[in-house]
Design a protein around this motif. Structure first.
Motif, PDB file in Angstrom:
ATOM      1  N   LEU A  79      94.808  50.039  71.413  1.00 31.86           N
ATOM      2  CA  LEU A  79      95.854  49.240  72.055  1.00 31.86           C
ATOM      3  C   LEU A  79      95.754  47.799  71.570  1.00 31.86           C
ATOM      4  O   LEU A  79      94.675  47.323  71.226  1.00 31.86           O
ATOM      5  N   GLY A  80      96.891  47.084  71.595  1.00 34.57           N
ATOM      6  CA  GLY A  80      96.905  45.709  71.096  1.00 34.57           C
ATOM      7  C   GLY A  80      97.092  45.694  69.591  1.00 34.57           C
ATOM      8  O   GLY A  80      97.422  46.707  68.966  1.00 34.57           O
ATOM      9  N   GLY A  81      96.878  44.529  68.982  1.00 37.21           N
ATOM     10  CA  GLY A  81      97.045  44.423  67.534  1.00 37.21           C
ATOM     11  C   GLY A  81      98.022  43.327  67.148  1.00 37.21           C
ATOM     12  O   GLY A  81      98.310  42.413  67.933  1.00 37.21           O
ATOM     13  N   VAL A  82      98.548  43.434  65.924  1.00 29.40           N
ATOM     14  CA  VAL A  82      99.395  42.371  65.361  1.00 29.40           C
ATOM     15  C   VAL A  82     100.673  42.212  66.191  1.00 29.40           C
ATOM     16  O   VAL A  82     101.389  43.175  66.450  1.00 29.40           O
ATOM     17  N   ASP A  83     100.941  40.985  66.584  1.00 29.74           N
ATOM     18  CA  ASP A  83     102.104  40.645  67.417  1.00 29.74           C
ATOM     19  C   ASP A  83     103.395  40.985  66.677  1.00 29.74           C
ATOM     20  O   ASP A  83     103.685  40.425  65.617  1.00 29.74           O
ATOM     21  N   THR A  84     104.170  41.914  67.232  1.00 28.67           N
ATOM     22  CA  THR A  84     105.372  42.389  66.527  1.00 28.67           C
ATOM     23  C   THR A  84     106.535  41.400  66.568  1.00 28.67           C
ATOM     24  O   THR A  84     107.498  41.565  65.822  1.00 28.67           O
ATOM     25  N   THR A  85     106.454  40.366  67.418  1.00 28.93           N
ATOM     26  CA  THR A  85     107.537  39.363  67.396  1.00 28.93           C
ATOM     27  C   THR A  85     107.504  38.575  66.086  1.00 28.93           C
ATOM     28  O   THR A  85     108.474  37.909  65.730  1.00 28.93           O
ATOM     29  N   GLU A  86     106.379  38.670  65.354  1.00 26.52           N
ATOM     30  CA  GLU A  86     106.231  37.950  64.087  1.00 26.52           C
ATOM     31  C   GLU A  86     106.494  38.846  62.879  1.00 26.52           C
ATOM     32  O   GLU A  86     106.213  38.482  61.747  1.00 26.52           O
ATOM     33  N   LEU A  87     107.050  40.052  63.155  1.00 27.15           N
ATOM     34  CA  LEU A  87     107.394  41.000  62.089  1.00 27.15           C
ATOM     35  C   LEU A  87     108.869  41.368  62.197  1.00 27.15           C
ATOM     36  O   LEU A  87     109.450  41.334  63.283  1.00 27.15           O
ATOM     37  N   SER A  88     109.457  41.771  61.075  1.00 29.58           N
ATOM     38  CA  SER A  88     110.833  42.284  61.092  1.00 29.58           C
ATOM     39  C   SER A  88     110.819  43.714  61.612  1.00 29.58           C
ATOM     40  O   SER A  88     110.088  44.559  61.082  1.00 29.58           O
ATOM     41  N   SER A  89     111.618  44.004  62.627  1.00 34.22           N
ATOM     42  CA  SER A  89     111.653  45.368  63.168  1.00 34.22           C
ATOM     43  C   SER A  89     112.354  46.329  62.210  1.00 34.22           C
ATOM     44  O   SER A  89     112.199  47.539  62.321  1.00 34.22           O
ATOM     45  N   LYS A  90     113.086  45.792  61.262  1.00 34.60           N
ATOM     46  CA  LYS A  90     113.789  46.659  60.301  1.00 34.60           C
ATOM     47  C   LYS A  90     112.913  47.003  59.101  1.00 34.60           C
ATOM     48  O   LYS A  90     112.928  48.136  58.620  1.00 34.60           O
ATOM     49  N   THR A  91     112.123  46.034  58.622  1.00 31.08           N
ATOM     50  CA  THR A  91     111.360  46.242  57.383  1.00 31.08           C
ATOM     51  C   THR A  91     109.844  46.207  57.576  1.00 31.08           C
ATOM     52  O   THR A  91     109.109  46.573  56.673  1.00 31.08           O
ATOM     53  N   MET A  92     109.373  45.752  58.713  1.00 32.23           N
ATOM     54  CA  MET A  92     107.948  45.562  59.014  1.00 32.23           C
ATOM     55  C   MET A  92     107.346  44.393  58.232  1.00 32.23           C
ATOM     56  O   MET A  92     106.129  44.209  58.214  1.00 32.23           O
ATOM     57  N   GLU A  93     108.186  43.561  57.604  1.00 35.59           N
ATOM     58  CA  GLU A  93     107.674  42.425  56.834  1.00 35.59           C
ATOM     59  C   GLU A  93     107.285  41.272  57.757  1.00 35.59           C
ATOM     60  O   GLU A  93     107.935  41.013  58.770  1.00 35.59           O
ATOM     61  N   SER A  94     106.227  40.594  57.371  1.00 35.80           N
ATOM     62  CA  SER A  94     105.789  39.404  58.093  1.00 35.80           C
ATOM     63  C   SER A  94     106.857  38.320  58.016  1.00 35.80           C
ATOM     64  O   SER A  94     107.482  38.111  56.975  1.00 35.80           O
ATOM     65  N   LYS A  95     107.061  37.631  59.138  1.00 31.60           N
ATOM     66  CA  LYS A  95     107.971  36.479  59.154  1.00 31.60           C
ATOM     67  C   LYS A  95     107.232  35.217  58.700  1.00 31.60           C
ATOM     68  O   LYS A  95     107.847  34.169  58.524  1.00 31.60           O
TER      69      LYS A  95
END
Length: 405
Positions: free
Chosen positions: A352-368
């Motif tokens: 559980l937990g891990g890399v904050d998904t608000t900082e990733l693109s939900s379409k491509t999974m690329e880092s913002k």
């Protein structure tokens, strides 16, 4: 002496479910892909999952089956690569599978069928190279004046350079199969927030007098409703030498915090108070343990007798007041215990937990935060329920990244 650097289009860190899916799809777009795996074999977690049969997806995948601090994140990827898409691939390879309860799909033969399918997809184009026993020592961004930034990976087996770097390194669960915190460290290196991690889908342990009960009942299983203030699951409960396991325990562990109690309803399909009243009328001379043994294993009944009604153990039903029976019934349906902890990452199915998904693109999974850097699978702050959901997230997130890297 000039060090030779192997240049490729995409490097995927981790040869697990999401990494292999991403590699296969990227290669089918013509990209040259290098998959680096720290373990000595690929897909170890795939092979051991589902008791060696791999619960590879679920017929009923919904966003509600996933935990995340950013619950809407999963919707895009899950809707673009669905369980039906993966089943289509399974059908193409003529893999025999079976449906178990709650829509869970398992291989009929072996989890090897799923791993071999993924490896075959990777080898179709000749553009995927998979390298095991590779330890990554550092990851840097090149400072060359080229149009796009390049990632340089120093490893124990050489130096590699790529345009797109995909982190599919998984979480901390089951370290013997290659689980590590590498992906979290890499995320932090590039400025990402990482939510605190803990073991998920993991058995409960006890240190109070209930531990002795679970030891004596080890191996016994029954269907219960296990709950706390955040969730409830009606599934099998398994007593073990260390505490409570089985699907209900594993599911609830995702919603449990240290120090909080859990509640067991031993008769989720029955109004046990009314049932006991009826038995009192029909069998007034019987003991409570005698009638309960009609619907529950006698060994469990005897333990519950010691915990709930020891002072009435030799009193006939007809001699027990309705109030006492109702109180016993209430405890049988709201039996509260406080786990001391869980078995931890050693046996946890997920992290559980891990890399904050608000900082990733939900379409491509690329880092913002860093162009060309992608996170997929378990390393992210996305955790599925038990039942094939974590694999479906691996396929969906891997496919999302594979289509763009």
């Amino acid at each position: 002496m000039k060090i030779s650097v192997l240049q490729t289009d995409v490097i995927v860190i981790g040869a697990g479910a999401s990494g292999l899916m991403c590699a296969a799809i990227a290669a089918q777009r013509g990209r040259r892909v290098l998959v680096l795996e720290r373990a000595n074999k690929v897909g170890k977690k795939i092979l051991m999952s589902g008791g060696g049969r791999c619960n590879f997806t679920n017929l009923y995948v919904e966003p509600e089956n996933f935990l995340s601090h950013n619950p809407h994140f999963v919707i895009s990827a899950l809707s673009r690569y669905t369980q039906w898409d993966f089943l289509g691939l399974v059908a193409d390879y003529k893999i025999a599978y079976e449906e178990r309860k709650h829509g869970q799909l398992f291989c009929q033969n072996s989890a090897k069928d799923i791993l071999n399918m993924l490896l075959a997809e990777c080898s179709k184009t000749g553009k995927v190279t998979i390298q095991t026993s590779t330890e990554i020592e550092s990851v840097q961004i090149s400072t060359s004046a080229s149009k796009s930034s390049q990632f340089i990976l120093n490893t124990n087996l050489g130096v590699y350079q790529c345009e797109s770097l995909v982190v599919a390194s998984g979480g901390l669960s089951i370290p013997t199969l290659g689980g590590s915190g590498f992906g979290y460290e890499l995320a932090r290196q590039f400025g990402h927030h990482v939510y605190p991690t803990r073991a998920g889908l993991v058995p409960f342990t006890f240190s109070n007098q209930f531990k002795a009960v679970t030891e004596r009942l080890s191996g016994n299983a029954l269907d219960v409703t296990l709950s706390n203030t955040d969730a409830e699951f009606t599934e099998a409960l398994l007593f073990t030498h260390r505490g409570l396991s089985g699907p209900s325990s594993l599911q609830l562990s995702n919603y449990w915090q240290v120090g909080s109690p859990i509640s067991i309803n031993f008769f989720p399909a029955l109004d046990i108070a009314q049932w006991l009243m009826d038995k009192k009328q029909a069998q007034p001379k019987s003991l409570l343990r005698t009638v309960l043994s009609e619907i529950m294993a006698k060994s469990i009944v005897l333990e519950l007798q010691q915990l709930i009604w020891p002072q009435h153990s030799e009193t006939a039903l007809g001699q027990l007041s309705d109030t006492i029976l109702q109180d016993i019934a209430k405890q049988l349906q709201q039996f509260e215990q406080k786990p001391s902890g869980t078995e931890g990452y050693r046996t946890a199915e997920v992290t559980l937990g891990g890399v904050d998904t608000t900082e990733l693109s939900s379409k491509t999974m690329e880092s913002k935060k860093q162009q060309g850097l992608y996170f997929i699978g378990e390393v992210m702050d996305v955790t599925g329920h038990l039942g094939g959901f974590n694999f479906q997230w691996a396929w969906a997130s891997g496919a999302a990244a594979g289509q763009v890297v």
